[in-house]
Design a protein around this motif. Structure first.
Motif, PDB file in Angstrom:
ATOM      1  N   ARG A   1       0.824  -1.217   0.000  1.00  0.00           N
ATOM      2  CA  ARG A   1       0.000   0.000   0.000  1.00  0.00           C
ATOM      3  C   ARG A   1       0.852   1.259   0.000  1.00  0.00           C
ATOM      4  NH1 ARG A   1      -3.636  -2.066   4.870  1.00  0.00           N
ATOM      5  NH2 ARG A   1      -1.513  -2.413   5.531  1.00  0.00           N
ATOM      6  N   ALA A   2       2.151   1.124   0.317  1.00  0.00           N
ATOM      7  CA  ALA A   2       3.052   2.280   0.303  1.00  0.00           C
ATOM      8  C   ALA A   2       3.120   2.892  -1.097  1.00  0.00           C
ATOM      9  CB  ALA A   2       4.444   1.886   0.783  1.00  0.00           C
ATOM     10  N   VAL A   3       2.968   2.076  -2.131  1.00  0.00           N
ATOM     11  CA  VAL A   3       2.991   2.586  -3.508  1.00  0.00           C
ATOM     12  C   VAL A   3       1.857   3.585  -3.709  1.00  0.00           C
ATOM     13  CG1 VAL A   3       2.749   1.950  -5.946  1.00  0.00           C
ATOM     14  CG2 VAL A   3       4.141   0.533  -4.421  1.00  0.00           C
ATOM     15  N   ASP A   4       0.657   3.232  -3.280  1.00  0.00           N
ATOM     16  CA  ASP A   4      -0.488   4.144  -3.414  1.00  0.00           C
ATOM     17  C   ASP A   4      -0.326   5.380  -2.530  1.00  0.00           C
ATOM     18  OD1 ASP A   4      -1.727   2.498  -5.275  1.00  0.00           O
ATOM     19  OD2 ASP A   4      -2.774   1.352  -3.725  1.00  0.00           O
TER      20      ASP A   4
ATOM     21  N   LEU B   1       5.404   6.227 -12.010  1.00  0.00           N
ATOM     22  CA  LEU B   1       6.680   5.520 -12.088  1.00  0.00           C
ATOM     23  C   LEU B   1       7.484   5.487 -10.792  1.00  0.00           C
ATOM     24  CD1 LEU B   1       7.853   6.751 -15.595  1.00  0.00           C
ATOM     25  CD2 LEU B   1       6.801   4.561 -15.005  1.00  0.00           C
ATOM     26  N   PHE B   2       7.669   6.629 -10.146  1.00  0.00           N
ATOM     27  CA  PHE B   2       8.568   6.695  -8.994  1.00  0.00           C
ATOM     28  C   PHE B   2       8.165   5.782  -7.839  1.00  0.00           C
ATOM     29  CE2 PHE B   2      10.298  11.099 -10.253  1.00  0.00           C
ATOM     30  CZ  PHE B   2      11.318  10.519 -10.984  1.00  0.00           C
ATOM     31  N   PRO B   3       6.894   5.748  -7.428  1.00  0.00           N
ATOM     32  CA  PRO B   3       6.545   4.863  -6.315  1.00  0.00           C
ATOM     33  C   PRO B   3       6.876   3.391  -6.572  1.00  0.00           C
ATOM     34  CG  PRO B   3       4.838   6.487  -6.599  1.00  0.00           C
ATOM     35  CD  PRO B   3       5.764   6.626  -7.780  1.00  0.00           C
ATOM     36  N   LEU B   4       6.704   2.945  -7.801  1.00  0.00           N
ATOM     37  CA  LEU B   4       7.073   1.555  -8.115  1.00  0.00           C
ATOM     38  C   LEU B   4       8.571   1.357  -7.968  1.00  0.00           C
ATOM     39  CD1 LEU B   4       4.858   0.944 -11.279  1.00  0.00           C
ATOM     40  CD2 LEU B   4       4.543  -0.015  -8.984  1.00  0.00           C
ATOM     41  N   TRP B   5       9.346   2.315  -8.418  1.00  0.00           N
ATOM     42  CA  TRP B   5      10.799   2.258  -8.319  1.00  0.00           C
ATOM     43  C   TRP B   5      11.239   2.266  -6.857  1.00  0.00           C
ATOM     44  CZ3 TRP B   5      14.357   6.531 -10.797  1.00  0.00           C
ATOM     45  CH2 TRP B   5      15.646   6.034 -10.947  1.00  0.00           C
ATOM     46  N   TRP B   6      10.633   3.166  -6.087  1.00  0.00           N
ATOM     47  CA  TRP B   6      10.960   3.252  -4.666  1.00  0.00           C
ATOM     48  C   TRP B   6      10.646   1.946  -3.956  1.00  0.00           C
ATOM     49  CZ3 TRP B   6       8.037   8.471  -3.972  1.00  0.00           C
ATOM     50  CH2 TRP B   6       8.787   9.498  -4.538  1.00  0.00           C
ATOM     51  N   PHE B   7       9.493   1.366  -4.277  1.00  0.00           N
ATOM     52  CA  PHE B   7       9.079   0.120  -3.611  1.00  0.00           C
ATOM     53  C   PHE B   7      10.101  -0.987  -3.861  1.00  0.00           C
ATOM     54  CE2 PHE B   7       6.695  -3.878  -3.340  1.00  0.00           C
ATOM     55  CZ  PHE B   7       6.204  -3.769  -2.050  1.00  0.00           C
ATOM     56  N   ARG B   8      10.677  -1.007  -5.049  1.00  0.00           N
ATOM     57  CA  ARG B   8      11.661  -2.041  -5.383  1.00  0.00           C
ATOM     58  C   ARG B   8      12.998  -1.835  -4.683  1.00  0.00           C
ATOM     59  NH1 ARG B   8      10.045  -1.992 -11.628  1.00  0.00           N
ATOM     60  NH2 ARG B   8       8.170  -3.250 -11.420  1.00  0.00           N
TER      61      ARG B   8
ATOM     62  N   ARG C   1      -3.790   3.015   5.883  1.00  0.00           N
ATOM     63  CA  ARG C   1      -3.518   2.050   6.957  1.00  0.00           C
ATOM     64  C   ARG C   1      -2.029   1.715   7.045  1.00  0.00           C
ATOM     65  NH1 ARG C   1      -7.419  -0.233   4.037  1.00  0.00           N
ATOM     66  NH2 ARG C   1      -6.355  -2.225   3.777  1.00  0.00           N
ATOM     67  N   LEU C   2      -1.205   2.766   6.989  1.00  0.00           N
ATOM     68  CA  LEU C   2       0.246   2.628   7.064  1.00  0.00           C
ATOM     69  C   LEU C   2       0.787   3.382   8.270  1.00  0.00           C
ATOM     70  CD1 LEU C   2       1.108   3.191   3.300  1.00  0.00           C
ATOM     71  CD2 LEU C   2       1.098   1.015   4.530  1.00  0.00           C
ATOM     72  N   ALA C   3       2.053   3.139   8.588  1.00  0.00           N
ATOM     73  CA  ALA C   3       2.716   3.832   9.687  1.00  0.00           C
ATOM     74  C   ALA C   3       4.209   3.902   9.404  1.00  0.00           C
ATOM     75  CB  ALA C   3       2.460   3.105  11.008  1.00  0.00           C
ATOM     76  N   THR C   4       4.870   4.794  10.132  1.00  0.00           N
ATOM     77  CA  THR C   4       6.321   4.936  10.057  1.00  0.00           C
ATOM     78  C   THR C   4       6.903   4.645  11.426  1.00  0.00           C
ATOM     79  OG1 THR C   4       6.179   6.609   8.318  1.00  0.00           O
ATOM     80  CG2 THR C   4       8.209   6.572   9.611  1.00  0.00           C
TER      81      THR C   4
ATOM     82  N   GLY D   1       6.131   3.300   5.509  1.00  0.00           N
ATOM     83  CA  GLY D   1       5.380   2.443   4.603  1.00  0.00           C
ATOM     84  C   GLY D   1       5.103   1.056   5.145  1.00  0.00           C
ATOM     85  N   LEU D   2       5.026   0.938   6.466  1.00  0.00           N
ATOM     86  CA  LEU D   2       4.674  -0.339   7.089  1.00  0.00           C
ATOM     87  C   LEU D   2       3.190  -0.351   7.407  1.00  0.00           C
ATOM     88  CD1 LEU D   2       7.586  -0.674   9.678  1.00  0.00           C
ATOM     89  CD2 LEU D   2       7.395  -1.814   7.463  1.00  0.00           C
ATOM     90  N   GLY D   3       2.579  -1.520   7.377  1.00  0.00           N
ATOM     91  CA  GLY D   3       1.190  -1.647   7.810  1.00  0.00           C
ATOM     92  C   GLY D   3       1.081  -1.337   9.293  1.00  0.00           C
ATOM     93  N   HIS D   4      -0.101  -0.866   9.742  1.00  0.00           N
ATOM     94  CA  HIS D   4      -0.298  -0.519  11.160  1.00  0.00           C
ATOM     95  C   HIS D   4       0.142  -1.644  12.082  1.00  0.00           C
ATOM     96  CE1 HIS D   4      -3.555   2.875  10.878  1.00  0.00           C
ATOM     97  NE2 HIS D   4      -2.416   3.219  10.329  1.00  0.00           N
ATOM     98  N   ALA D   5      -0.344  -2.861  11.815  1.00  0.00           N
ATOM     99  CA  ALA D   5      -0.035  -3.995  12.695  1.00  0.00           C
ATOM    100  C   ALA D   5       1.457  -4.320  12.670  1.00  0.00           C
ATOM    101  CB  ALA D   5      -0.858  -5.213  12.295  1.00  0.00           C
TER     102      ALA D   5
END
Length: 167
Positions: A20-23, A71-78, A123-126, A142-146
């Motif tokens: 979900r960090a990409v979105d 483009l950038f979020p996909l690159w960052w995620f990788r 539903r993300l957190a840092t 970009g981590l999930g809450h849990a």
């Protein structure tokens, strides 16, 4: 750096961020793009002699902003990775200028979990790990809450069981 008898070495971390960090990153790009585009369009509507010279950059910014948001979020995620072991927190961030950070458990001072408005929407957190380093805190965004809550709890438990660094 050594922790007890073990040596902490620079190595690639294993874990990826929540997809979900990409979105979330896309939403940030689009919001940052929308502000100047809207201002230029509004000015272009009201200032007729300069309409072309205001709407042209608005269109260019809109196209570039959408392209970057795709483009950038996909690159960052990788490229963004993280991992926690009993000895250290490993984080790799960046695309063109990659930064690899290691925070030995003995140097960790605080562990914080932050959720901004957009992060809450996705539903993300840092998780921010503050160390005794002059470089500053290590952030895992970009981590999930849990996952973030579990990570903060695990880091707190490990650091309580780790003797402090005397250096």
């Amino acid at each position: 750096m050594s922790v007890g008898e073990r040596t902490v070495r620079l190595r690639p971390p294993n874990n990826t961020l929540d997809p979900r960090a990409v979105d979330w990153w896309r939403a940030q790009w689009l919001l940052l793009t929308a502000l100047p585009v809207v201002v230029l369009v509004v000015l272009g509507v009201f200032i007729e002699p300069a309409r072309f010279w205001l709407l042209l950059p608005a269109a260019v910014l809109a196209v570039l902003g959408v392209g970057c948001a795709v483009l950038f979020p996909l690159w960052w995620f990788r490229t963004h990775r993280w991992e926690v072991t009993d000895e250290a927190v490993y984080v790799r961030t960046g695309v063109l200028w990659q930064e690899w950070r290691i925070a030995p458990m003995s140097r960790i001072q605080t562990v914080d979990t932050v959720r901004g408005p957009l992060e809450q929407l996705y539903r993300l957190a840092t998780v921010t790990v503050t160390t005794a380093s002059s470089k500053g805190a290590v952030r895992i965004a970009g981590l999930g809450h849990a996952s973030a809550a579990e990570l903060a709890e695990r880091l707190t438990r490990i650091t309580q069981d780790t003797p402090g660094d005397a250096t």
